[in-house]
Design a protein around this motif. Structure first.
Motif, PDB file in Angstrom:
ATOM      1  N   MET A 158       0.816  -1.217   0.000  1.00  0.00           N
ATOM      2  CA  MET A 158       0.000   0.000   0.000  1.00  0.00           C
ATOM      3  C   MET A 158       0.844   1.259   0.000  1.00  0.00           C
ATOM      4  O   MET A 158       0.326   2.367  -0.100  1.00  0.00           O
ATOM      5  N   GLY A 159       2.156   1.122   0.127  1.00  0.00           N
ATOM      6  CA  GLY A 159       3.047   2.270   0.113  1.00  0.00           C
ATOM      7  C   GLY A 159       3.312   2.777  -1.293  1.00  0.00           C
ATOM      8  O   GLY A 159       2.887   2.185  -2.293  1.00  0.00           O
ATOM      9  N   THR A 160       4.064   3.866  -1.371  1.00  0.00           N
ATOM     10  CA  THR A 160       4.426   4.444  -2.665  1.00  0.00           C
ATOM     11  C   THR A 160       5.479   3.599  -3.357  1.00  0.00           C
ATOM     12  O   THR A 160       5.455   3.410  -4.573  1.00  0.00           O
ATOM     13  N   GLU A 161       6.425   3.085  -2.561  1.00  0.00           N
ATOM     14  CA  GLU A 161       7.481   2.222  -3.091  1.00  0.00           C
ATOM     15  C   GLU A 161       7.598   0.968  -2.236  1.00  0.00           C
ATOM     16  O   GLU A 161       7.355   1.000  -1.023  1.00  0.00           O
ATOM     17  N   VAL A 162       7.965  -0.132  -2.872  1.00  0.00           N
ATOM     18  CA  VAL A 162       8.093  -1.424  -2.199  1.00  0.00           C
ATOM     19  C   VAL A 162       9.506  -1.947  -2.437  1.00  0.00           C
ATOM     20  O   VAL A 162      10.046  -1.825  -3.540  1.00  0.00           O
ATOM     21  N   LYS A 163      10.088  -2.512  -1.390  1.00  0.00           N
ATOM     22  CA  LYS A 163      11.418  -3.094  -1.510  1.00  0.00           C
ATOM     23  C   LYS A 163      11.307  -4.483  -2.138  1.00  0.00           C
ATOM     24  O   LYS A 163      10.736  -5.408  -1.550  1.00  0.00           O
ATOM     25  N   GLY A 164      11.813  -4.626  -3.353  1.00  0.00           N
ATOM     26  CA  GLY A 164      11.794  -5.914  -4.028  1.00  0.00           C
ATOM     27  C   GLY A 164      13.174  -6.534  -4.087  1.00  0.00           C
ATOM     28  O   GLY A 164      14.164  -5.947  -3.614  1.00  0.00           O
ATOM     29  N   LYS A 165      13.283  -7.708  -4.674  1.00  0.00           N
ATOM     30  CA  LYS A 165      14.568  -8.391  -4.752  1.00  0.00           C
ATOM     31  C   LYS A 165      15.558  -7.637  -5.628  1.00  0.00           C
ATOM     32  O   LYS A 165      16.770  -7.731  -5.448  1.00  0.00           O
ATOM     33  N   LYS A 166      15.052  -6.871  -6.582  1.00  0.00           N
ATOM     34  CA  LYS A 166      15.916  -6.137  -7.499  1.00  0.00           C
ATOM     35  C   LYS A 166      15.918  -4.638  -7.210  1.00  0.00           C
ATOM     36  O   LYS A 166      16.243  -3.839  -8.079  1.00  0.00           O
ATOM     37  N   GLY A 167      15.546  -4.268  -5.996  1.00  0.00           N
ATOM     38  CA  GLY A 167      15.529  -2.856  -5.633  1.00  0.00           C
ATOM     39  C   GLY A 167      14.106  -2.346  -5.443  1.00  0.00           C
ATOM     40  O   GLY A 167      13.157  -3.125  -5.341  1.00  0.00           O
ATOM     41  N   MET A 168      13.954  -1.049  -5.431  1.00  0.00           N
ATOM     42  CA  MET A 168      12.656  -0.440  -5.188  1.00  0.00           C
ATOM     43  C   MET A 168      11.796  -0.494  -6.455  1.00  0.00           C
ATOM     44  O   MET A 168      12.282  -0.342  -7.568  1.00  0.00           O
ATOM     45  N   ARG A 169      10.514  -0.700  -6.235  1.00  0.00           N
ATOM     46  CA  ARG A 169       9.549  -0.681  -7.338  1.00  0.00           C
ATOM     47  C   ARG A 169       8.261  -0.040  -6.829  1.00  0.00           C
ATOM     48  O   ARG A 169       8.043   0.078  -5.617  1.00  0.00           O
ATOM     49  N   PRO A 170       7.374   0.375  -7.720  1.00  0.00           N
ATOM     50  CA  PRO A 170       6.158   1.069  -7.297  1.00  0.00           C
ATOM     51  C   PRO A 170       5.208   0.181  -6.506  1.00  0.00           C
ATOM     52  O   PRO A 170       5.043  -1.006  -6.819  1.00  0.00           O
ATOM     53  N   GLY A 171       4.587   0.764  -5.479  1.00  0.00           N
ATOM     54  CA  GLY A 171       3.491   0.117  -4.775  1.00  0.00           C
ATOM     55  C   GLY A 171       2.179   0.713  -5.256  1.00  0.00           C
ATOM     56  O   GLY A 171       2.126   1.436  -6.249  1.00  0.00           O
ATOM     57  N   PHE A 172       1.104   0.428  -4.520  1.00  0.00           N
ATOM     58  CA  PHE A 172      -0.207   0.960  -4.894  1.00  0.00           C
ATOM     59  C   PHE A 172      -0.346   2.453  -4.583  1.00  0.00           C
ATOM     60  O   PHE A 172      -1.260   3.112  -5.056  1.00  0.00           O
ATOM     61  N   ASN A 173       0.542   2.980  -3.744  1.00  0.00           N
ATOM     62  CA  ASN A 173       0.520   4.407  -3.389  1.00  0.00           C
ATOM     63  C   ASN A 173      -0.830   4.824  -2.779  1.00  0.00           C
ATOM     64  O   ASN A 173      -1.314   5.918  -3.007  1.00  0.00           O
ATOM     65  N   LEU A 174      -1.411   3.953  -1.978  1.00  0.00           N
ATOM     66  CA  LEU A 174      -2.644   4.306  -1.273  1.00  0.00           C
ATOM     67  C   LEU A 174      -2.348   5.227  -0.096  1.00  0.00           C
ATOM     68  O   LEU A 174      -3.205   6.008   0.317  1.00  0.00           O
ATOM     69  N   ILE A 175      -1.121   5.121   0.415  1.00  0.00           N
ATOM     70  CA  ILE A 175      -0.653   6.033   1.460  1.00  0.00           C
ATOM     71  C   ILE A 175       0.424   6.895   0.819  1.00  0.00           C
ATOM     72  O   ILE A 175       1.495   6.402   0.467  1.00  0.00           O
ATOM     73  N   PRO A 176       0.175   8.181   0.627  1.00  0.00           N
ATOM     74  CA  PRO A 176       1.107   9.002  -0.150  1.00  0.00           C
ATOM     75  C   PRO A 176       2.486   9.111   0.487  1.00  0.00           C
ATOM     76  O   PRO A 176       2.626   9.157   1.709  1.00  0.00           O
ATOM     77  N   ASN A 177       3.510   9.084  -0.378  1.00  0.00           N
ATOM     78  CA  ASN A 177       4.884   9.390   0.022  1.00  0.00           C
ATOM     79  C   ASN A 177       5.452   8.406   1.043  1.00  0.00           C
ATOM     80  O   ASN A 177       6.243   8.776   1.899  1.00  0.00           O
ATOM     81  N   SER A 178       5.078   7.143   0.967  1.00  0.00           N
ATOM     82  CA  SER A 178       5.416   6.210   2.045  1.00  0.00           C
ATOM     83  C   SER A 178       6.234   5.006   1.578  1.00  0.00           C
ATOM     84  O   SER A 178       6.133   4.545   0.448  1.00  0.00           O
TER      85      SER A 178
END
Length: 527
Positions: A158-178
């Motif tokens: 639900m965050g803006t960015e998610v920590k994945g195996k290959k680095g950061m990637r977009p989340g759903f951004n339901l909570i802004p700037n998180s």
């Protein structure tokens, strides 16, 4: 040009390129600072990876609508167990299984999402569905006052960015700037948030849970609690605070908008600056009133300065009753536009309202009433309306305000904590509209005993700023760098710039009465 309080009415990708770290922090989506600190629609439930506590289960069931609720479970491939408490309290429970190979939803699936009063996500759905139709439907569900919850990877998604195996990637951004972390790995959380300047980090331990509701309110409902943090950047230090339940002293635990502002502010120079601007107007005038009434004859002077009865007046109030507009009408003024300032999702676009912008373009005078300072900031800080307010001064107009409408006129905002006006200052809610730079203004000064609080606990903390305390029914009229006292009571000016912290008597305190003048630039009384 408005100074640091918000250089960025709109922060573009080009602006982010000025700082490599800031580029990574803000380019997950092209957006403005105003969007990053906006209120959250609907309700969001976040939990760690462990089994939900009874309090968390009961809270989610209650917020889902209880026995009248319609709960939708969304997962990918693997089914999830439904807590017995949800079965007991919510009879209407449906499941939606998604196929990661297809990003489109069929009509039946869309209908299920739109009918739900609560949605429970399972797993990291954002990996395959961030930016998809599902993402759009989840955002729409929140705007329809739906509750969306999840634990572990689902909470992180639900965050803006998610920590994945290959680095950061977009989340759903339901909570802004998180950025949200639920692994319980403190080292991973600290390392990741350091790489995301400008973002707000959420560290949610396995057994903890929190709710975001009423557009901004963060409530922690399970032990041990959650950590909110934002990284150091430039001359800004890192900031973090741990919140545990219960939190009885204030109506809710933490304020999301204030924390998001605290994070995004770190992409700008430190505030307040070590060497603040000189308190001086290049044009126009300010009238800064201590609240609870007005100095005798004040409104006649305002009308004369603005250009008479035919001048254009814009009044901001926090209630349907606007005392400023009433006084103007009594003097025969007819060109009066009144705007009731709202907060939360209701006030999200007020500073961009085309009708308001049109009125401000031609305004000769702007009036702010009393209430709470944060409401004015939520509505107008960093918006086109704020820039047009400054233009009123540039054209030689006048801006006046009483109580909260006085406090917001400085660049440093006092009592901006949305939970209570007893908090002297709170990072993330300590920036005013800055019509007068380099000052901290407090109102209702002696009547509420603030002369025994503000100088010692606020003005002394920021000695580079000029402290001003204004009594009720009393005001200062400011032109250039000269402040003249109007009204029956007193105004205190505090210069801590050369004071010895261990010797309070070295503070230059100046108390003035009606008709007396103070040089804000040189910090001294004019004889």
């Amino acid at each position: 040009m408005i100074t640091k309080r918000k250089n960025c009415f709109v922060v573009s990708i080009i602006g982010c390129l000025l700082c490599t770290l800031s580029l990574h922090a803000l380019t997950a989506q092209e957006t403005s600072i105003k969007d990053l600190v906006s209120p959250v629609y609907g309700k969001i439930f976040l939990a760690g990876t462990a089994e939900l506590s009874p309090a968390a289960v009961a809270t989610f069931a209650h917020m889902a609508g209880g026995e009248n609720g319609k709960l939708l479970l969304i997962y990918e491939k693997k089914k999830i167990d439904i807590p017995d408490a949800w079965k007991e309290k919510t009879e209407n429970i449906k499941s939606l299984i998604l196929n990661g190979s297809s990003k489109e939803l069929d009509e039946e699936q869309v209908a299920m999402i739109r009918e739900a009063t609560a949605i429970w996500l399972s797993g990291d759905l954002s990996k395959n569905f961030a930016g998809s139709q599902l993402n759009t439907e989840l955002e729409a569900a929140l705007k329809n006052d739906c509750l969306i919850g999840g634990q572990g990877l689902a909470a992180e998604s639900m965050g803006t960015e998610v920590k994945g195996k290959k680095g950061m990637r977009p989340g759903f951004n339901l909570i802004p700037n998180s950025y949200i972390e639920t692994s319980g790995d403190k080292g991973l959380f600290n390392k990741t948030i350091e790489e995301l300047p400008g973002r707000l980090g959420w560290d949610i331990p396995p057994t903890s849970a929190a709710v975001i509701h009423n557009s901004r309110r963060i409530a922690v409902i399970s032990y041990p609690g959650i950590l909110l943090a934002t990284a150091a950047h430039g001359d800004w230090p890192a900031r973090s605070e741990f919140f545990s339940p219960p939190y009885d002293e204030l109506p809710y635990t933490a304020d999301l908008i204030s924390w998001n502002r605290s994070a995004t502010n770190r992409l700008d120079p430190v505030f307040p600056p070590e060497n603040p601007p000189v308190p001086e107007l290049s044009n126009g005038a300010l009238l800064i009133i201590g609240g609870h009434g007005f100095p005798k004859g004040m409104w006649k002077k305002v009308v004369d300065y603005a250009g008479g009865k035919d001048a254009r007046y814009v009044c901001f109030s926090q209630t349907e009753h606007c005392s400023g507009a009433e006084h103007l009408r009594e003097l025969g003024c007819k060109n009066i536009a009144i705007y009731v300032t709202k907060t939360g999702v209701d006030g999200i676009n007020q500073g961009s309202d085309p009708e308001l912008l049109e009125d401000l373009k031609d305004a000769d005078a702007v009036y702010f009433g009393g209430g709470r300072t944060y409401k004015f900031m939520d509505a107008y800080l960093g918006t086109p309306a704020e820039e047009l307010m400054h233009d009123v001064l540039k054209r030689g107009g006048i801006i006046l305000g009483s109580s909260a409408g006085a406090q917001i006129q400085g660049d440093f905002l006092v009592r901006g904590d949305p939970r209570t006006n007893e908090t002297l200052w709170m990072e993330g809610s300590n920036e005013g509209l800055g019509f007068l730079q380099g000052v901290i203004i407090d109102a209702h000064y002696r009547e509420r005993g603030r002369q025994n609080i503000s100088p010692q606990k606020l003005f002394a903390k920021f000695p580079q700023m000029l402290g001003i305390g204004i009594d009720e029914t009393t005001a200062i009229f400011v032109e250039k760098s000269i402040a003249e006292v109007w009204g029956p009571h007193s105004v205190n000016f505090y210069d801590f710039s050369e004071a010895d912290p261990s010797a309070p008597e070295t503070v230059k305190e100046t108390v003035l009465m009606e008709g007396e003048k103070y040089d804000l630039k040189n910090r001294k009384k004019i004889d």
